[in-house]
Design an enzyme around this catalytic site. Structure first.
Site, PDB file in Angstrom:
ATOM      1  N   PRO A 174       0.783  -1.246   0.000  1.00  0.00           N
ATOM      2  CG  PRO A 174       0.027  -0.949   2.194  1.00  0.00           C
ATOM      3  CD  PRO A 174       0.724  -1.934   1.308  1.00  0.00           C
ATOM      4  CB  CYS A 175       3.014   2.853  -2.518  1.00  0.00           C
ATOM      5  SG  CYS A 175       2.098   2.538  -4.038  1.00  0.00           S
TER       6      CYS A 175
END
Length: 204
Positions: free
Chosen positions: A171-172
């Site tokens: 989850p950037c």
């Protein structure tokens, strides 16, 4: 005809999608892992279609439609091998988990990531650490750099997030600028905003 001849071009050259899927699923039951370099499919989500690519049983690439699926597949061919096969079968688990994620039910993913496309060790380190950011929370690029022990590597952290081959699963989108602004995102700023809003609304 050898197995290499069969998989030089993708099976999706056939026009009948249902027949193609049935054929590729049958082929996957008989081919050896070394006969295919990449298996891929697309999946409709809240953010539009995503391309899901697998190498063996690990997910190696998740791409947004805005990236251009043809360009992504060409890149995968150049870097991982030209023997590609279109089939939904390897992606069944990830597709179910994505559906649950986008309805706010699932907060993490339990698929095996393959970071072969991230050749720089520091990028791979940053991308691997993204799963430690809690669901519904954000962290700044600077704080993420500090957590790696390299507080001055803020730009390198930003580059690692920008080149993340597995957005959403890694989850950037939870990494933002120090002033609270969103920063860039592979799927576009609007997609990043929608992901953060989804998680904020669903977080306990």
């Amino acid at each position: 005809m050898t197995s290499d001849d069969v998989f030089t071009t993708t099976i999706d050259a056939f026009t009948d999608a249902s027949s193609t899927e049935a054929l590729t699923n049958r082929l996957l039951e008989h081919v050896r892992p070394r006969d295919v370099d990449v298996v891929w499919t697309t999946h409709e989500t809240l953010l539009g279609r995503l391309l899901l690519a697998f190498r063996d049983d690990a997910v190696v690439r998740i791409a947004f439609e805005s990236e251009g699926f043809d360009a992504v597949l060409d890149d995968l061919g150049e870097r991982l091998g030209r023997r590609t096969l279109r089939s939904a079968q390897p992606a069944d688990t990830l597709r179910r988990q994505l559906d649950l994620y986008f309805t706010g039910v699932r907060v993490e993913f339990s698929v095996t990531p393959d970071l072969s496309l991230s050749t720089a060790p520091f990028r791979r380190e940053v991308q691997s650490s993204l799963t430690t950011i809690p669901y519904g929370r954000t962290i700044s690029y600077a704080d993420l750099a500090s957590s790696t022990g390299r507080p001055r590597a803020v730009r390198a952290v930003g580059s690692a997030c920008a080149s993340n081959p597995l957005p959403i699963v890694l989850p950037c989108h939870r990494v933002v600028r120090s002033d609270g602004s969103l920063g860039n995102y592979l799927g576009g700023v609007e997609a990043k905003q929608r992901l953060l809003e989804l998680e904020s609304a669903a977080a306990p």
